[in-house]
Design a protein around this motif. Structure first.
Motif, PDB file in Angstrom:
ATOM      1  N   ILE A  35      -2.484   7.500   3.607  1.00  0.00           N
ATOM      2  CA  ILE A  35      -2.410   8.970   3.564  1.00  0.00           C
ATOM      3  C   ILE A  35      -1.352   9.386   2.549  1.00  0.00           C
ATOM      4  N   THR A  36      -1.603  10.479   1.898  1.00  0.00           N
ATOM      5  CA  THR A  36      -0.646  10.962   0.892  1.00  0.00           C
ATOM      6  C   THR A  36      -0.545  12.476   0.928  1.00  0.00           C
ATOM      7  N   ASP A  37       0.540  12.985   0.385  1.00  0.00           N
ATOM      8  CA  ASP A  37       0.691  14.435   0.214  1.00  0.00           C
ATOM      9  C   ASP A  37      -0.341  14.933  -0.793  1.00  0.00           C
TER      10      ASP A  37
ATOM     11  N   LEU B  93       0.816  -1.217   0.000  1.00  0.00           N
ATOM     12  CA  LEU B  93       0.000   0.000   0.000  1.00  0.00           C
ATOM     13  C   LEU B  93       0.852   1.271   0.000  1.00  0.00           C
ATOM     14  N   SER B  94       2.108   1.147   0.459  1.00  0.00           N
ATOM     15  CA  SER B  94       2.991   2.317   0.533  1.00  0.00           C
ATOM     16  C   SER B  94       3.591   2.694  -0.812  1.00  0.00           C
ATOM     17  N   GLU B  95       3.505   1.761  -1.783  1.00  0.00           N
ATOM     18  CA  GLU B  95       4.088   2.041  -3.088  1.00  0.00           C
ATOM     19  C   GLU B  95       3.396   3.238  -3.746  1.00  0.00           C
TER      20      GLU B  95
ATOM     21  N   TYR C  21       2.875   6.657  -0.712  1.00  0.00           N
ATOM     22  CA  TYR C  21       1.830   6.777   0.301  1.00  0.00           C
ATOM     23  C   TYR C  21       2.393   6.484   1.691  1.00  0.00           C
ATOM     24  N   ARG C  22       1.793   7.100   2.701  1.00  0.00           N
ATOM     25  CA  ARG C  22       2.099   6.785   4.094  1.00  0.00           C
ATOM     26  C   ARG C  22       0.941   5.960   4.645  1.00  0.00           C
TER      27      ARG C  22
END
Length: 827
Positions: free
Chosen positions: A454-456, A417-419, A422-423
């Motif tokens: 969560i993402t920027d 999911l971090s790919e 993403y956080r």
């Protein structure tokens, strides 16, 4: 760097409840214990008057006018009117530009909340004094080094150190200037002011006022230097010839010499460039862009590499929740919402979750009441809220919440999911209540229930802006202190090409590796402030014109080193102070407008410069020719002033304001000088033609020499003026309705002047039929030669460029040899 966690005792503690008194503030100001102004000052009105009035060419013009007045030929000093008007316009535009800059600088000046006389006051940062009690709240920047005297808070020191992890500050801890509060509230006593502040100390390597590196200004100065070298000898040579060879009276010798020399002075060139750039500054000000020097828009228009920071440039500087993935099949959105509002944290993760429910209209009636709340901290990496009959909910980093109980399957899911940058944070639940431990502790039997991704937030305008620069052949580099994988994911979502071409700068251990990577990679993660500086140096050394955006103290040295530096208003004071351009709305979308304004300025200045410089070319060649021809110069200064006013002065300033967003190519001199020489040769042909016709007509008894000389100034005024309008016609292309109107107005004004002012001002005499025919022949030949030169323009220009580069190399080698000789002599 000072130990951020170290507690410090205050020798002179200020009353936390009331702050300093007015008398104490006055005493400290009298002792010089005040923060002071570290903003770059704009040029003073006195300096503007001085720079526009006290120029070398203004001095030459005044001296020439004095000689003309001394011999009683007052009308021939009217060229001073053009000088006065040009200088007045330049002063007006620069003062107007200064006011726009000062107004924006005042609006953008940072403010601070301090406690004085028992009341909270908002004051400019420059007015902070030693021992002031500052009121610090979330989202505010710390303006001066201080010590927390009441309350707890978390600060982000990324603008200073490049490290994005927040640091908890308790009573007695030092808080550095340049850092931001991300949560909590505190009162802090100022312990250092002005140059002693940590942020100002680490930026002391950056020059206070950055010297402009305008190629256009350097080229103009080079041209003016060459002209100034020629003027004085030419004055002496021309005057000597008039007295000794032509046997003219002293009065005629002075008038003819001034007439020959006055055209060599491109009096409006620097003024026109300054005026156009001043107008650009004013236009940018209306788009919330503060240009801190006139020439920065030109530099940005020439940029071919743009270095960007991720946060605040491509992203908005805030986070957003992409999705909530349930791990047990149940809906945990309400629980997540209740927990986050019960805590009331304002760290980036908490704010992202709050925004999700505000945006989606999911904010419920507050039904749950928290019995225990443990706020997030960077040390724990989690927060929790316990509710009666609901259990305890925890949000944070999975490895810190679960510890050894974290399964490989969950770890792999989080990794997947971090790919894409993403956080991923874990939302977990326990039926147990947390133990009553000071500082908070986790309950037992924790179960993962959901993953929050969560993402920027990508700026809406970022993809279009990045696409614009790609279309303009501007190479993008993203330089960030974050993980290169995270930065690459953000770049991918922003639409940046080659987002997968990234490197972890922490693996580049030597300067050689860093310089080699500068051209190889597009994205740099884990970059230190020193590496940012070296990357900019490397790109410049490889022949690139580099622009850089930044917002932190850690960006200052790299911003200073770049050819054009752009700071966000939301960033640090230090970054704004050393930058050429400040985006007052911190909006990256303003960049294309700035580039467009720079292109308009450069393209129009180059075009208008041709009108000034071809006049210098033909005036020099004509003066040189008449030094060896036994006849007087065939034009008076007043006649030349009239020609220049209608064919150079008025149109050059109007054409310089035209929209023109073509891509800037080539160097200023290479773009301007060949065309100036070609046009100058065309005018020189008319002087040669007039001289030949004078001697041929006398030799063939067509017109008596005395008759020809009687009307030669009339013939010269018409032929030189017509040739100048032919050149102006070409410069104005392609024509638009307003240009057609301008051209008709100029021709009409020139013609009307000849008929109305010919007797009492221009001193023009009537021509006989034969001279009218000769004038017509010369005008027709001018059109023919201009048409042929246009046909062979590329070939002629290439040869002129070769000639120009040869002599430029000669001058460079001579200067280097002279410099080396001086160094050897000094040694």
């Amino acid at each position: 760097m000072p130990n951020a966690e170290k507690s410090i005792s205050l020798e002179n503690a200020t009353d936390v409840g009331g702050g300093l008194t007015s008398k104490e503030v006055s005493d400290r100001i009298a002792q010089g214990k005040v923060n002071g102004d570290f903003n770059i000052p704009s040029k003073s009105v006195k300096q503007i008057f001085k720079d526009n009035c006290l120029t070398f060419f203004n001095l030459i013009n005044i001296i020439l006018a004095a000689f003309v007045v001394a011999v009683g030929s007052f009308k021939n000093c009217l060229f001073l009117g053009v000088i006065i008007c040009n200088t007045a316009i330049g002063i007006f535009q620069e003062i107007r530009s200064k006011r726009a800059i000062d107004k924006l600088a005042l609006i953008s000046a940072p403010k601070a909340d301090v406690l004085r006389n028992g009341e909270i006051q908002t004051i400019p940062v420059k007015d902070i004094v030693l021992d002031d009690i500052m009121i610090l709240s979330a989202g505010r920047q710390v303006c001066s080094d201080c010590i927390a005297v009441e309350g707890d808070c978390e600060v982000n020191e990324s603008l200073i150190t490049g490290e994005s992890d927040p640091i908890v500050k308790h009573k007695g801890d030092e808080i550095l200037s340049g850092s931001f509060l991300i949560s909590g509230n505190a009162k802090a006593q100022v312990i250092r002011i002005g140059a002693d502040n940590y942020a100002n100390k680490i930026t002391s390597g950056a020059k206070y006022i950055k010297k402009n590196n305008s190629k256009m200004l350097a080229s103009i100065n080079y041209i003016l230097k060459m002209i100034s070298v020629c003027i004085i000898p030419m004055i002496l040579l021309m005057f000597g010839k008039e007295m000794l060879l032509a046997h003219n009276t002293f009065t005629d010798a002075v008038v003819n010499t001034v007439s020959a020399i006055i055209g060599m002075i491109p009096e409006g060139l620097v003024l026109m460039a300054s005026m156009v750039l001043a107008v650009s500054v004013i236009r940018l000000a209306t788009n919330k862009t503060l240009a801190q020097d006139l020439y920065c828009v030109e530099t940005l228009a020439r940029v071919d590499v743009l270095c960007l920071d991720k946060t605040g440039t491509i992203t908005e500087g805030r986070m957003e929740v992409s999705d909530v993935i349930s791990l047990d099949g149940s809906d945990h959105e309400k629980a997540l919402c209740e927990m986050i509002y019960a805590l009331g944290d304002n760290n980036p993760t908490a704010l992202a979750v709050m925004d999700r429910y505000k945006k989606d209209g999911f904010l419920p009636e507050r039904e749950w009441s928290a019995s225990t709340a443990v706020h997030f901290s960077s040390a724990k990496k989690w927060s929790l809220a316990a509710f009666e009959n609901k259990g305890t909910y925890i949000l944070g980093a999975a490895e810190f919440i679960l510890g050894d109980a974290m399964t490989d399957a969950l770890r792999e899911q989080i990794k997947t999911l971090s790919e894409g940058g993403y956080r991923v944070v874990l939302f977990a639940h326990s039926d147990n209540m947390p133990p009553e431990v000071e500082g908070g502790a986790l309950p037992e039997n924790i179960t993962p229930v959901a993953l929050v991704r969560i993402t920027d937030c990508i700026r809406k305008e970022a993809p279009a802006t990045l696409k614009y620069f790609a279309e303009q052949d501007v190479d993008i580099r993203i330089i960030s202190g974050d993980s290169p994988v995270t930065v690459s994911g953000v770049a991918q979502r922003a639409g940046l090409e080659h987002y997968e071409n990234y490197v972890d700068a922490s693996t580049l251990t030597t300067d050689e590796e860093l310089w080699e990577a500068a051209d190889k990679y597009k994205i740099f993660g884990r970059v230190t402030p020193y590496q940012k500086l070296e990357l900019v140096k490397a790109l410049k050394a490889k022949g690139h014109t580099v622009a850089m955006t930044g917002d932190g103290v850690n960006d200052v040295l790299a911003l200073k080193e770049s050819d054009c530096s752009i700071a966000m208003q939301s960033g640090s004071d230090a970054a704004r102070n050393v930058s050429n351009i400040v985006l007052l709305d911190s909006n990256f979308a303003s960049m294309p407008k700035i580039v467009g304004e720079g292109r308009r300025s450069i393209n129009n200045i180059e075009r208008s410069s041709v009108l000034f410089l071809y006049k210098t070319v033909y005036s020099f060649l004509a003066a040189l020719m008449f030094c060896f021809v036994p006849m007087g110069y065939p034009l008076q200064a007043i006649q030349l002033t009239q020609i220049n006013m209608f064919t150079n002065g008025i149109p050059s300033f109007l054409l310089a304001m035209e929209p023109n967003f073509k891509r800037v190519k080539g160097e200023f001199i290479e773009n301007v000088l060949p065309r100036s020489i070609m046009h100058g040769l065309l005018i020189t042909f008319n002087f040669v033609g007039i001289v030949l016709m004078r001697y041929i007509s006398g030799w063939m008894d067509i017109i008596p020499r005395e008759t020809f000389d009687y009307s030669i100034e009339t013939m010269s005024t018409i032929c030189i003026g017509f040739a100048a309008f032919v050149i102006l016609f070409k410069v104005c292309m392609p024509f638009k309705p307003w240009k057609i109107g301008l051209f008709i107005f100029l021709i009409g004004g020139f013609t009307a002047d000849i008929f109305i002012l010919r007797d009492f001002l221009l001193d023009l005499k009537p021509m006989c039929f034969e001279m009218i025919v000769m004038t017509g022949i010369l005008m027709g030949a001018t059109v023919l030669i201009e048409a042929l030169s246009s046909f062979f323009e590329r070939h002629i220009t290439d040869n002129l460029l070769v000639f120009q580069r040869y002599w430029k190399d000669v001058f460079v080698k001579m200067s280097a040899k002279r410099k080396a000789g001086k160094e050897n002599k000094n040694a």
